[in-house]
Design a protein around this motif. Sequence first.
Motif: not given
Length: 98
Positions: A81-89, A67-73
């Motif tokens: 794509w999830e906006e409120n979560l990060g890799v650290l979570a 999802g993050r790669v798709a967002y950056f593309q």
Amino acid sequence: MCTTTTDIDFFKFLAVISPFVSAFLTGLLTYYFTLKTKKFDILYQNKIPAFKEITSELIELKKFCLGRVAYFQGNEVSPYWEENLGVLAHRTSITEIF
């Protein structure tokens, strides 16, 4: 050749004691290998749920990365794509399994 009585007595004693020794060794080895097999089975049963939990968390991390790669593309309609979560979570949830 056995000519003395002590040699004959020794072989008689050996003939009497050898079945007991072999039975003791057989019982001891059977107990040891049965115990080892039971330990392996218990460890294997405990590992399966842990691997399932880790697998599900890793799949969630993979979905997040996709999802993050798709967002950056520029693909904002990605199903992952999830906006409120990060890799650290995701990393924290994987380490909490252990």
